[in-house]
Structures are given as C-alpha cells and as structure tokens.
Design a protein around this motif. Structure first.
Motif, PDB file in Angstrom:
ATOM      1  N   ARG A 185     125.853  44.952  12.382  1.00  0.00           N
ATOM      2  CA  ARG A 185     126.968  44.177  12.925  1.00  0.00           C
ATOM      3  C   ARG A 185     126.610  43.476  14.239  1.00  0.00           C
ATOM      4  O   ARG A 185     127.337  42.594  14.664  1.00  0.00           O
ATOM      5  CB  ARG A 185     128.181  45.093  13.158  1.00  0.00           C
ATOM      6  CG  ARG A 185     128.777  45.694  11.895  1.00  0.00           C
ATOM      7  CD  ARG A 185     129.411  44.612  11.031  1.00  0.00           C
ATOM      8  NE  ARG A 185     130.043  45.174   9.841  1.00  0.00           N
ATOM      9  CZ  ARG A 185     131.299  45.611   9.789  1.00  0.00           C
ATOM     10  NH1 ARG A 185     132.048  45.584  10.889  1.00  0.00           N
ATOM     11  NH2 ARG A 185     131.797  46.082   8.672  1.00  0.00           N
ATOM     12  N   GLY A 186     125.529  43.892  14.881  1.00  0.00           N
ATOM     13  CA  GLY A 186     125.210  43.373  16.194  1.00  0.00           C
ATOM     14  C   GLY A 186     124.070  42.371  16.191  1.00  0.00           C
ATOM     15  O   GLY A 186     123.668  41.836  15.146  1.00  0.00           O
ATOM     16  N   SER A 187     123.500  42.149  17.373  1.00  0.00           N
ATOM     17  CA  SER A 187     122.451  41.152  17.548  1.00  0.00           C
ATOM     18  C   SER A 187     121.119  41.590  16.939  1.00  0.00           C
ATOM     19  O   SER A 187     120.214  40.776  16.782  1.00  0.00           O
ATOM     20  CB  SER A 187     122.252  40.866  19.038  1.00  0.00           C
ATOM     21  OG  SER A 187     121.892  42.049  19.735  1.00  0.00           O
ATOM     22  N   GLU A 188     120.991  42.872  16.601  1.00  0.00           N
ATOM     23  CA  GLU A 188     119.737  43.383  16.052  1.00  0.00           C
ATOM     24  C   GLU A 188     119.678  43.297  14.528  1.00  0.00           C
ATOM     25  O   GLU A 188     118.792  43.878  13.899  1.00  0.00           O
ATOM     26  CB  GLU A 188     119.537  44.847  16.477  1.00  0.00           C
ATOM     27  CG  GLU A 188     119.456  45.065  17.971  1.00  0.00           C
ATOM     28  CD  GLU A 188     118.094  44.673  18.517  1.00  0.00           C
ATOM     29  OE1 GLU A 188     117.494  43.706  18.010  1.00  0.00           O
ATOM     30  OE2 GLU A 188     117.623  45.341  19.440  1.00  0.00           O
ATOM     31  N   ARG A 189     120.605  42.567  13.942  1.00  0.00           N
ATOM     32  CA  ARG A 189     120.718  42.544  12.483  1.00  0.00           C
ATOM     33  C   ARG A 189     119.416  42.102  11.808  1.00  0.00           C
ATOM     34  O   ARG A 189     118.944  42.751  10.862  1.00  0.00           O
ATOM     35  CB  ARG A 189     121.852  41.605  12.077  1.00  0.00           C
ATOM     36  CG  ARG A 189     122.146  41.598  10.574  1.00  0.00           C
ATOM     37  CD  ARG A 189     123.425  40.809  10.302  1.00  0.00           C
ATOM     38  NE  ARG A 189     123.807  40.895   8.908  1.00  0.00           N
ATOM     39  CZ  ARG A 189     123.425  40.018   7.967  1.00  0.00           C
ATOM     40  NH1 ARG A 189     122.671  39.004   8.306  1.00  0.00           N
ATOM     41  NH2 ARG A 189     123.821  40.161   6.718  1.00  0.00           N
ATOM     42  N   THR A 190     118.814  41.026  12.279  1.00  0.00           N
ATOM     43  CA  THR A 190     117.600  40.506  11.647  1.00  0.00           C
ATOM     44  C   THR A 190     116.415  41.467  11.763  1.00  0.00           C
ATOM     45  O   THR A 190     115.782  41.797  10.749  1.00  0.00           O
ATOM     46  CB  THR A 190     117.226  39.129  12.223  1.00  0.00           C
ATOM     47  OG1 THR A 190     118.293  38.202  11.972  1.00  0.00           O
ATOM     48  CG2 THR A 190     115.940  38.601  11.596  1.00  0.00           C
ATOM     49  N   PRO A 191     116.079  41.943  12.984  1.00  0.00           N
ATOM     50  CA  PRO A 191     114.956  42.896  13.056  1.00  0.00           C
ATOM     51  C   PRO A 191     115.217  44.199  12.313  1.00  0.00           C
ATOM     52  O   PRO A 191     114.285  44.792  11.751  1.00  0.00           O
ATOM     53  CB  PRO A 191     114.777  43.136  14.560  1.00  0.00           C
ATOM     54  CG  PRO A 191     116.017  42.658  15.205  1.00  0.00           C
ATOM     55  CD  PRO A 191     116.548  41.579  14.326  1.00  0.00           C
ATOM     56  N   VAL A 192     116.461  44.658  12.259  1.00  0.00           N
ATOM     57  CA  VAL A 192     116.785  45.877  11.522  1.00  0.00           C
ATOM     58  C   VAL A 192     116.549  45.666  10.025  1.00  0.00           C
ATOM     59  O   VAL A 192     115.922  46.497   9.356  1.00  0.00           O
ATOM     60  CB  VAL A 192     118.238  46.315  11.781  1.00  0.00           C
ATOM     61  CG1 VAL A 192     118.654  47.405  10.789  1.00  0.00           C
ATOM     62  CG2 VAL A 192     118.396  46.832  13.200  1.00  0.00           C
ATOM     63  N   LEU A 193     117.060  44.558   9.493  1.00  0.00           N
ATOM     64  CA  LEU A 193     116.869  44.273   8.072  1.00  0.00           C
ATOM     65  C   LEU A 193     115.384  44.160   7.727  1.00  0.00           C
ATOM     66  O   LEU A 193     114.940  44.666   6.684  1.00  0.00           O
ATOM     67  CB  LEU A 193     117.592  42.970   7.703  1.00  0.00           C
ATOM     68  CG  LEU A 193     119.105  43.055   7.545  1.00  0.00           C
ATOM     69  CD1 LEU A 193     119.692  41.670   7.333  1.00  0.00           C
ATOM     70  CD2 LEU A 193     119.486  43.962   6.375  1.00  0.00           C
ATOM     71  N   LEU A 194     114.623  43.504   8.608  1.00  0.00           N
ATOM     72  CA  LEU A 194     113.198  43.349   8.356  1.00  0.00           C
ATOM     73  C   LEU A 194     112.485  44.700   8.357  1.00  0.00           C
ATOM     74  O   LEU A 194     111.699  45.008   7.451  1.00  0.00           O
ATOM     75  CB  LEU A 194     112.583  42.433   9.415  1.00  0.00           C
ATOM     76  CG  LEU A 194     111.058  42.240   9.332  1.00  0.00           C
ATOM     77  CD1 LEU A 194     110.671  41.637   7.988  1.00  0.00           C
ATOM     78  CD2 LEU A 194     110.574  41.379  10.490  1.00  0.00           C
ATOM     79  N   SER A 195     112.767  45.525   9.359  1.00  0.00           N
ATOM     80  CA  SER A 195     112.089  46.816   9.449  1.00  0.00           C
ATOM     81  C   SER A 195     112.454  47.731   8.284  1.00  0.00           C
ATOM     82  O   SER A 195     111.590  48.426   7.733  1.00  0.00           O
ATOM     83  CB  SER A 195     112.413  47.506  10.783  1.00  0.00           C
ATOM     84  OG  SER A 195     113.761  47.910  10.840  1.00  0.00           O
ATOM     85  N   VAL A 196     113.720  47.722   7.884  1.00  0.00           N
ATOM     86  CA  VAL A 196     114.160  48.571   6.770  1.00  0.00           C
ATOM     87  C   VAL A 196     113.533  48.101   5.455  1.00  0.00           C
ATOM     88  O   VAL A 196     113.103  48.922   4.627  1.00  0.00           O
ATOM     89  CB  VAL A 196     115.696  48.580   6.669  1.00  0.00           C
ATOM     90  CG1 VAL A 196     116.151  49.289   5.397  1.00  0.00           C
ATOM     91  CG2 VAL A 196     116.307  49.252   7.891  1.00  0.00           C
ATOM     92  N   LEU A 224     117.944  48.992  17.624  1.00  0.00           N
ATOM     93  CA  LEU A 224     117.027  48.704  16.520  1.00  0.00           C
ATOM     94  C   LEU A 224     116.502  49.996  15.905  1.00  0.00           C
ATOM     95  O   LEU A 224     116.503  50.156  14.676  1.00  0.00           O
ATOM     96  CB  LEU A 224     115.871  47.849  17.040  1.00  0.00           C
ATOM     97  CG  LEU A 224     114.663  47.645  16.116  1.00  0.00           C
ATOM     98  CD1 LEU A 224     115.081  47.010  14.798  1.00  0.00           C
ATOM     99  CD2 LEU A 224     113.609  46.790  16.812  1.00  0.00           C
ATOM    100  N   ALA A 225     116.082  50.928  16.736  1.00  0.00           N
ATOM    101  CA  ALA A 225     115.551  52.191  16.230  1.00  0.00           C
ATOM    102  C   ALA A 225     116.639  53.000  15.522  1.00  0.00           C
ATOM    103  O   ALA A 225     116.425  53.518  14.422  1.00  0.00           O
ATOM    104  CB  ALA A 225     114.954  53.008  17.372  1.00  0.00           C
ATOM    105  N   ARG A 226     117.808  53.119  16.155  1.00  0.00           N
ATOM    106  CA  ARG A 226     118.881  53.932  15.580  1.00  0.00           C
ATOM    107  C   ARG A 226     119.296  53.406  14.211  1.00  0.00           C
ATOM    108  O   ARG A 226     119.399  54.164  13.241  1.00  0.00           O
ATOM    109  CB  ARG A 226     120.078  53.955  16.530  1.00  0.00           C
ATOM    110  CG  ARG A 226     121.259  54.762  15.965  1.00  0.00           C
ATOM    111  CD  ARG A 226     122.398  54.867  16.965  1.00  0.00           C
ATOM    112  NE  ARG A 226     122.929  53.565  17.311  1.00  0.00           N
ATOM    113  CZ  ARG A 226     122.873  53.027  18.540  1.00  0.00           C
ATOM    114  NH1 ARG A 226     122.300  53.688  19.522  1.00  0.00           N
ATOM    115  NH2 ARG A 226     123.371  51.834  18.780  1.00  0.00           N
ATOM    116  N   GLU A 227     119.532  52.096  14.095  1.00  0.00           N
ATOM    117  CA  GLU A 227     120.008  51.541  12.843  1.00  0.00           C
ATOM    118  C   GLU A 227     118.916  51.531  11.773  1.00  0.00           C
ATOM    119  O   GLU A 227     119.185  51.776  10.590  1.00  0.00           O
ATOM    120  CB  GLU A 227     120.547  50.131  13.074  1.00  0.00           C
ATOM    121  CG  GLU A 227     121.788  50.120  13.968  1.00  0.00           C
ATOM    122  CD  GLU A 227     122.450  48.747  14.055  1.00  0.00           C
ATOM    123  OE1 GLU A 227     121.965  47.799  13.396  1.00  0.00           O
ATOM    124  OE2 GLU A 227     123.461  48.629  14.772  1.00  0.00           O
TER     125      GLU A 227
END
Length: 306
Positions: free
Chosen positions: A217-228, A282-285
């Motif tokens: 939901r936040g600003s880290e959406r793109t890096p989170v999706l990429l890492s996952v 980023l790490a938590r999500e």
C-alpha cells in the motif's frame, strides 16, 4: 507436506506472540528496538558461532553449494541492477537484494529439510554460504554506506571485524577448520544465549506489524513486488535450471536444491534493516509476503519433483 506446515505454524505462533506483546505494550515504546539490538549484538552472534564451530565444512565443496551460490547471486543481481537504475540507494538496494535471495535456512529450513527432504544436513550448504559469504559482505556494505560519520580510511577497512555477526561467523569457521574443541563452560552459555536469537527476531518482527499498513500500500510497493517475485519464483527457477540443465541432477538431489532455494526470505533480514535503519518497510513486507507465498510454492515443487 507436514514439514512445510509445521515449520510455518511455529513461525506464525511466535510472530503472533510478538504482535500481541506490541498491542499490549508490555515492552514499552522501544520493545522492538531492544529485541533487535539484543538479537544483532548478542544472541545471533552466539548462535552463529555455536552452529559453525560444530559444522562440517566439507559441504562447502559440494555441487549443492555452487548451485546455491549461483542462484543467490542471480536473484540478488537482478534486484541490484534495478535498484541502480531506479536510484533506490545503496542501503535500500542491499536490503532488497538480501530479501530477494537470502533464504530462511535456519528456523524454517531445518524443519522442512527434516520432514520434506528427510535430512536436516541438506540445508547446510546454503546455511554456510549465507553465513560465511553473504552476511559479512552485505553487512560491510551497510556499515560503509550507513548514515553518519564514516571515520578515517583505516577504520573503514576494518569494518568487517568490528561487526559482531561477521566476527562470530569468522570465529566459528576457524574453530571448525582447525578442529578445536571449545570447553563446555564456554560453549554451554553461548548455546543458551544463542537460543534467544530466533524468538527475539520473530517477536521483534511481530511487534513491527502493530500499526503498520497492509503490504503493497505504500511507497515500497515496487521494490517489495520485485523482491518477492525474485525470492518466490526467480531463485527456485534458476536453481532448477542449473540443477537439471547444467549439473544433471534429477530426483531427490534436484528436489533438495530447489526446495532450499524456494524457502522464503529470512526473518533476521528485518533485524539488519532495523539495525541500520534502512529499508525496514521493504524488509518487513518482503519477508511477510514471501513467507505466505512459500507455502503454495513448496507444495508445488514437492508435487512436481518429489
């Protein structure tokens, strides 16, 4: 499938305890920070030393280690390349690269290795590679690129030997390599202290979920999706391609390397993010989502290769 479900159930319960502690405020406003510092500076170094001091270092020369190393580098490199192009910063990119490739080989990998693969030692190559190579390199980058005064050049050069986790890792490897026997009055207290590491990390993670927004939901959406995506699909896919296509593995050996590569991002990555105050969301999500996705991914892998 019992091993997969058992491993995830244990982690979920301890994280839930941490979440309840956070909701009730039993540890005060700084509870998560205290647990993070305890894990980083005391408990995790003790755990790593006691594990590595007893390890069989011959596993580092196995083909499994090479597949682990190459799949780890491949997943991390993709995130780093995107991070450089998108200018996410060295610290944030390092945390994201770890979340894309650093598997939960300890508190989740061991029970899954026992119940799914039938041998706990099968996680040893990935565990040793991460502890001996990946962790010291990543923490050195975080140390050198962190906020604050860096000090003189000589102080920067000795950064790895000032980090408690890197020091403990090196000490454990040296003990194992030389065949030294650590006296029980020394090893037993370290083992007891090290036993605090995993629950401290998991409870700190649970506390961090209190008041946090839903993932993506936040600003880290793109890096989170990429890492996952890299962690849940990319890394096990590379491990399968290398194992089957390059090293000619099939059956149980191929299943071993793919299952260990498909494990989710390790919870201690949140400890590193919290310690250096970079990429915490980023790490938590990433850890949360990759852990959730690991259940169906491991089930599919076991069904196709088992």
């Amino acid at each position: 499938m019992q091993g997969v479900l058992t491993g995830f159930a244990v982690i979920a319960v301890v994280i839930g305890v941490g979440y309840a502690i956070g909701l009730r405020g039993y540890l005060g406003d700084n509870g998560r920070e205290v647990l993070t510092k305890l894990a980083f500076h005391v408990a995790t170094p003790a755990l790593l030393f006691t594990m590595l001091a007893r390890a069989d270092l011959s596993v580092i020369f196995s083909s499994r280690l090479l597949i682990t190393a190459l799949s780890t580098v491949a997943a991390a490199s993709v995130f780093i390349a995107v991070g450089v192009v998108r200018r996410w910063g060295a610290g944030r990119t390092t945390i994201g690269a770890l979340c894309s490739s650093y598997v939960n080989s300890g508190n989740l990998g061991i029970p899954i290795a026992v119940y799914v693969l039938g041998d706990a030692s099968l996680v040893a190559p990935v565990l040793l590679f991460q502890l001996i190579v990946v962790t010291p390199v990543a923490l050195t980058v975080l140390d050198l690129t962190g906020i604050g005064e860096k000090g003189p050049l000589w102080r920067q050069l000795i950064t790895p030997i000032r980090n408690p986790i890197a020091v403990a890792t090196l000490a454990g490897v040296l003990v194992a390599a030389t065949g030294l026997t650590v006296p029980a009055p020394v090893m037993d207290p370290l083992t007891l202290i090290g036993n605090m590491s995993v629950p401290a990390v998991l409870m700190a993670f649970g506390i961090s979920l209190c008041g946090s927004t839903l993932p993506l939901r936040g600003s880290e959406r793109t890096p989170v999706l990429l890492s996952v995506a890299l962690k849940s699909v990319g890394q096990p896919a590379v491990a399968w391609a290398l194992g089957a296509g390059v090293f000619g593995l099939h059956g149980a050996p191929l299943l071993d390397v793919v299952v260990t590569s498909a494990l989710p991002a390790a919870q201690n990555l949140f400890t590193y993010a919290g310690r250096y105050r970079v990429g915490e969301t980023l790490a938590r999500e990433s850890i949360l989502l990759s852990t959730i996705l690991a259940v169906p991914v491991l089930v599919v892998v076991a069904a196709l290769l088992g």
